[in-house]
Write a protein that holds these residues in place. Structure first.
Motif, PDB file in Angstrom:
ATOM      1  N   GLY A   1     -48.314  13.632  20.043  1.00  0.00           N
ATOM      2  CA  GLY A   1     -47.567  14.064  21.131  1.00  0.00           C
ATOM      3  C   GLY A   1     -48.451  14.326  22.511  1.00  0.00           C
TER       4      GLY A   1
ATOM      5  N   LEU B   1     -49.597   8.623  17.903  1.00  0.00           N
ATOM      6  CA  LEU B   1     -48.719   9.759  16.174  1.00  0.00           C
ATOM      7  C   LEU B   1     -49.000   9.843  15.327  1.00  0.00           C
ATOM      8  CD1 LEU B   1     -45.563   8.942  18.623  1.00  0.00           C
ATOM      9  CD2 LEU B   1     -47.212  10.595  19.209  1.00  0.00           C
TER      10      LEU B   1
ATOM     11  N   ARG C   1     -36.802   6.564  18.727  1.00  0.00           N
ATOM     12  CA  ARG C   1     -37.174   7.701  19.590  1.00  0.00           C
ATOM     13  C   ARG C   1     -35.978   8.087  20.941  1.00  0.00           C
ATOM     14  NH1 ARG C   1     -41.205   3.783  24.229  1.00  0.00           N
ATOM     15  NH2 ARG C   1     -39.441   2.438  24.507  1.00  0.00           N
TER      16      ARG C   1
ATOM     17  N   THR D   1     -41.695   7.536  27.760  1.00  0.00           N
ATOM     18  CA  THR D   1     -41.436   9.171  27.852  1.00  0.00           C
ATOM     19  C   THR D   1     -40.051   9.040  26.820  1.00  0.00           C
ATOM     20  OG1 THR D   1     -42.291   9.390  29.738  1.00  0.00           O
ATOM     21  CG2 THR D   1     -41.107  10.830  29.048  1.00  0.00           C
TER      22      THR D   1
ATOM     23  N   VAL E   1     -38.637  11.418  23.031  1.00  0.00           N
ATOM     24  CA  VAL E   1     -38.703  12.422  21.518  1.00  0.00           C
ATOM     25  C   VAL E   1     -39.044  11.382  20.615  1.00  0.00           C
ATOM     26  CG1 VAL E   1     -39.041  14.230  19.874  1.00  0.00           C
ATOM     27  CG2 VAL E   1     -38.413  14.401  22.248  1.00  0.00           C
ATOM     28  N   TYR E   2     -40.046  10.947  19.994  1.00  0.00           N
ATOM     29  CA  TYR E   2     -40.551  10.373  18.828  1.00  0.00           C
ATOM     30  C   TYR E   2     -39.864  10.901  17.447  1.00  0.00           C
ATOM     31  CZ  TYR E   2     -42.497   6.598  22.127  1.00  0.00           C
ATOM     32  OH  TYR E   2     -42.286   6.235  23.897  1.00  0.00           O
TER      33      TYR E   2
ATOM     34  N   THR F   1     -41.353  14.543  17.931  1.00  0.00           N
ATOM     35  CA  THR F   1     -43.040  14.836  18.630  1.00  0.00           C
ATOM     36  C   THR F   1     -42.978  14.158  20.342  1.00  0.00           C
ATOM     37  OG1 THR F   1     -45.074  15.387  18.869  1.00  0.00           O
ATOM     38  CG2 THR F   1     -44.316  13.235  18.062  1.00  0.00           C
ATOM     39  N   GLN F   2     -43.214  15.275  20.967  1.00  0.00           N
ATOM     40  CA  GLN F   2     -42.963  14.869  22.811  1.00  0.00           C
ATOM     41  C   GLN F   2     -43.971  14.030  23.332  1.00  0.00           C
ATOM     42  OE1 GLN F   2     -40.238  15.422  24.694  1.00  0.00           O
ATOM     43  NE2 GLN F   2     -41.006  13.121  26.061  1.00  0.00           N
ATOM     44  N   VAL F   3     -43.227  12.835  24.020  1.00  0.00           N
ATOM     45  CA  VAL F   3     -44.738  11.901  24.541  1.00  0.00           C
ATOM     46  C   VAL F   3     -43.574  11.528  25.616  1.00  0.00           C
ATOM     47  CG1 VAL F   3     -45.628   9.694  24.848  1.00  0.00           C
ATOM     48  CG2 VAL F   3     -45.000  10.943  22.734  1.00  0.00           C
TER      49      VAL F   3
END
Length: 117
Positions: free
Chosen positions: A8, A19, A37, A89, A91-92, A111-113
């Motif tokens: 991310g 990712l 997400r 946008t 968190v995945y 993981t933050q996108v």
């Protein structure tokens, strides 16, 4: 069992990210793998799934832009994200499921996108 998600970050609209989610403690090839997400203030939503034989499915919102794949030799599932927009946008999270359907057995930490306009 552990699912470790990574990849991310912050990207401009129109950009790309990939990712990765690496599994340990499981026979990876025996599991369907998926990405979900969760955006701020929203419920977690399904993004994509790849089953153990390789077939894939995508949410309509990402179809044609995201590609899920897996490398059983590396115990890793990937999510290639292209043409990102601010609505992506979130968190995945990656998830693993041994059954053909139903709840997922294991989840990664997320993981933050972040996609800037």
């Amino acid at each position: 069992v552990q699912l470790q998600a990574s990849g991310g970050g912050l990207v401009q609209a129109g950009g790309s990210l990939r990712l990765s989610c690496t599994a340990s403690g499981v026979t990876f090839s025996s599991y369907d793998m998926a990405w979900f997400r969760q955006a701020p203030g929203k419920e977690r939503e399904f993004v994509s799934r790849i089953i153990r034989i390789g077939s894939t499915i995508y949410a309509d919102s990402v179809k044609g832009r995201f590609t899920i794949s897996r490398d059983n030799a590396k115990n890793t599932v990937y999510l290639q994200m292209n043409s990102l927009n601010p609505e992506d946008t979130a968190v995945y999270y990656c998830a693993a499921r041994k059954a053909v359907r139903g709840n997922y057995d294991f989840w990664g930490q997320g993981t933050q996108v972040t996609v800037s306009s």
